[in-house]
Design an enzyme around this catalytic site. Structure first.
Site, PDB file in Angstrom:
ATOM      1  N   GLY A 303      44.947  15.305   2.339  1.00 62.32           N
ATOM      2  CA  GLY A 303      43.837  16.233   2.435  1.00 62.32           C
ATOM      3  C   GLY A 303      42.930  15.937   3.613  1.00 62.32           C
ATOM      4  O   GLY A 303      43.376  15.529   4.702  1.00 62.32           O
ATOM      5  N   SER A 304      41.628  16.098   3.411  1.00 58.32           N
ATOM      6  CA  SER A 304      40.668  16.012   4.519  1.00 58.32           C
ATOM      7  C   SER A 304      40.476  14.610   5.077  1.00 58.32           C
ATOM      8  O   SER A 304      39.853  14.460   6.136  1.00 58.32           O
ATOM      9  CB  SER A 304      39.313  16.565   4.058  1.00 58.32           C
ATOM     10  N   THR A 305      40.990  13.588   4.398  1.00 53.87           N
ATOM     11  CA  THR A 305      40.888  12.246   4.983  1.00 53.87           C
ATOM     12  C   THR A 305      41.727  12.134   6.249  1.00 53.87           C
ATOM     13  O   THR A 305      41.601  11.156   6.998  1.00 53.87           O
ATOM     14  CB  THR A 305      41.343  11.167   3.976  1.00 53.87           C
TER      15      THR A 305
END
Length: 583
Positions: A303-305
């Site tokens: 995801g956004s990591t």
């Protein structure tokens, strides 16, 4: 002389003497010689042709080659605290082939002391062809002495070692465990089995029919004990990590979770925990799912990591700056559409990181050809085995760039279409804490900080740290990850899970990965919460608090000096507006 005496003598003298026929003597002597020859041939046969058989039979009954067990090496944390030690125990065995029948009274007493059903012991002793059977392994010396006091012929004891794990479930996935034979079965006990096992010794002895040693038949070969293995793990930080992870999983009613703590300057693994876990000292009812070292062997889409990496690539190339303003309206890429759940018409590059914009991140990624973006992901370790020395480490999944379509490249910029392990993800963040170098990770202590592989310049790493610090400030998606007295940089992430090839609407992974102090990073902490069901599933909400507690406690344990102003205070949780990262 009387007439009668004379008569008898005269009569005897007048009889002819008895004579033995020469042929009969020859037959007798020949028979005796033949028997002697048979005996001689029999002796020669037994001494020559049957020597090995007879020797083996004698040895089997009275000669024993005893293994002198080497003491398995101690596993200790970086401060010398024991994590796995071997304690001496006794094993009771018997030789059914050389022992008389055991009375029912003796059998009953033996069964009671060994806590084994009498029928089972009787069954083991029934096969009179067997020279060695275990009756009970790894019992206490006191219990073994009580058995030997029964004086049952053919029943004996020998010393073995049993592994004990003082940290219990807190470190079970790292240390692993051994089997009843002392061989590593899981974790570092398996990976470093040769080093820890040492070399067993040998003692050849002569025993009597009661099993007692009479004499040594050869020189004793002493055992060579295993080596001590000192890990990079800090037991104090490991305790914090396990406690907070367990709390995060339970509070959020999650399926499972994992956490990794790295030294941001050396790549040493200071803590690694999973929940649920198991007690390696008691594995009677061990669920295989509890044995999964999720932080090392499970893959997930991050995801956004993932967003800091394409952003760092764009800054490194000079195509953007932290202050560059970007159009963040929803837009189409090929056959797909990229949108933000909470759209804004424009954002700076810093705000793209702070507010986790899919649109802004993907537009920066699409400034580059697929090969260049693939090279960046490969350079930070995605798709490659981290080689930390742990069994079962996964390489993740990074498809060849030639197969990327534009929309896939866009989604890969915010963490879909690429799979990683939590350990890989934590390692990738060393490029931000080590002035642009990707560091190797290790479960062993390193004497000096490694050089690592240069991925981005120190200037780009500094700019990324400054931008990622905004994530934990008001207006960012990771405010719950703030730590009192320290500037914290990081990135939250929320990803939908693939189920049967489709993204499930109700199954998510919540993540937070970050570092502190942001001005001179010392620790990296990566937290993953799998399928939270407690009301929220966003990474900043479910993983952020655990990150904060572990990072704060870890920095205090290491005596790291705060880098935030003296008047720095934490924002009360009930006053924190929930800024949700994009999914």
């Amino acid at each position: 002389m009387s007439p009668r005496a004379y008569s008898l003598h005269d009569r005897a003298a007048s009889k002819p003497a008895m004579r033995i026929a020469p042929g009969r003597v020859s037959v007798v002597l020949g028979g005796l010689g033949f028997l002697f020859l048979l005996l001689l041939l029999r002796a020669l046969y037994l001494q020559v042709a049957q020597q090995d058989f007879l020797q083996n039979q004698g040895d089997a009954r009275f000669r024993r080659a005893m293994t002198l067990e080497a003491t398995r090496g101690v596993i200790a944390d970086r401060n010398g605290e024991p994590l796995a030690i071997s304690t001496p125990v006794q094993t009771i065995w018997a030789s059914p082939a050389g022992m008389p029948e055991v009375s029912e009274a003796q059998l009953s007493q033996l069964a009671r002391l060994l806590e084994v059903p009498a029928a089972e012991i009787r069954s083991r002793l029934a096969d009179k062809k067997r020279e060695f059977v275990y009756l009970k392994r790894q019992i206490s010396p006191e219990q073994a002495n009580a058995v030997m006091e029964l004086g049952i012929p053919g029943v004996a004891k020998q010393q073995e070692f049993r592994r004990y794990y003082p940290a219990g479930e807190m470190l079970s996935h790292i240390v692993g465990f051994t089997g009843v034979d002392g061989k590593g079965q899981e974790g570092l006990e398996l990976a470093r089995d040769t080093m820890l096992s040492g070399k067993h010794g040998k003692r050849v002895v002569l025993r009597d029919r009661r099993g007692y040693i009479i004499d040594d038949l050869a020189a004793i070969e002493p055992p060579k004990d295993g080596q001590t293995m000192t890990l990079s793990i800090d037991r104090r930080i490991q305790y914090l990590a396990y406690r907070e992870l367990k709390n995060a999983v339970e509070v959020n009613k999650a399926k499972a979770g994992g956490i990794v703590v790295l030294d941001g300057k050396t790549g040493e693994i200071l803590a690694l925990a999973n929940y649920p876990s198991f007690n390696p000292n008691n594995r009677m009812r061990l669920d295989p799912e509890m044995r999964r070292n999720r932080a090392v062997i499970d893959m997930f889409e991050p995801g956004s990591t993932m967003k800091p990496f394409p952003v760092a690539m764009a800054i490194e190339s000079g195509k953007v700056k932290p202050t560059t303003v970007m159009d963040t309206h929803t837009y189409k890429v090929g056959s797909g559409t990229v949108r933000d759940t909470h759209p804004k018409p424009v954002m700076t590059v810093t705000e793209v990181i702070q507010k986790s914009s899919n649109v802004g991140t993907s537009k920066m990624a699409l400034l580059f050809p697929p090969e260049q973006m693939w090279t960046m992901y490969d350079a930070v370790g995605f798709g490659r085995n981290p080689r930390a020395g742990f069994p079962g480490e996964v390489s993740g999944r990074l498809r060849a760039w030639k197969n990327w379509r534009p929309f896939e490249q866009a989604t890969m910029s915010f963490g879909y279409g690429v799979s990683v392990s939590l350990l890989q993800l934590a390692r990738a963040y060393t490029v931000f804490t080590a002035d642009g170098h990707l560091l190797p990770v290790s479960f062993s202590r390193v004497p000096a900080p490694p050089a690592g592989q240069q991925v981005i310049t120190p200037d780009t790493a500094q700019k990324m740290r400054d931008m990622m610090t905004r994530v934990t400030e008001i207006g960012g998606t990771g405010v719950r990850a703030q730590v009192l007295g320290f500037n914290v940089g990081g990135k939250s992430g929320t990803a939908r899970k693939l189920v049967d090839g489709r993204y499930a609407a109700d199954k998510h992974i919540g993540l937070f990965v970050g570092f502190a102090p942001a001005t001179r990073p010392r620790l990296i902490v990566a937290v993953m919460v799998d399928e939270p069901k407690g009301g929220s599933y966003y990474g900043g909400t479910v993983a952020g608090p655990a990150f904060s507690a572990v990072m704060g406690g870890g920095l205090r344990v290491l005596g790291v000096e705060p880098d935030a102003p003296a008047n720095n205070t934490l924002i009360p949780v009930n006053q924190i507006p929930e800024i949700r990262e994009e999914t």
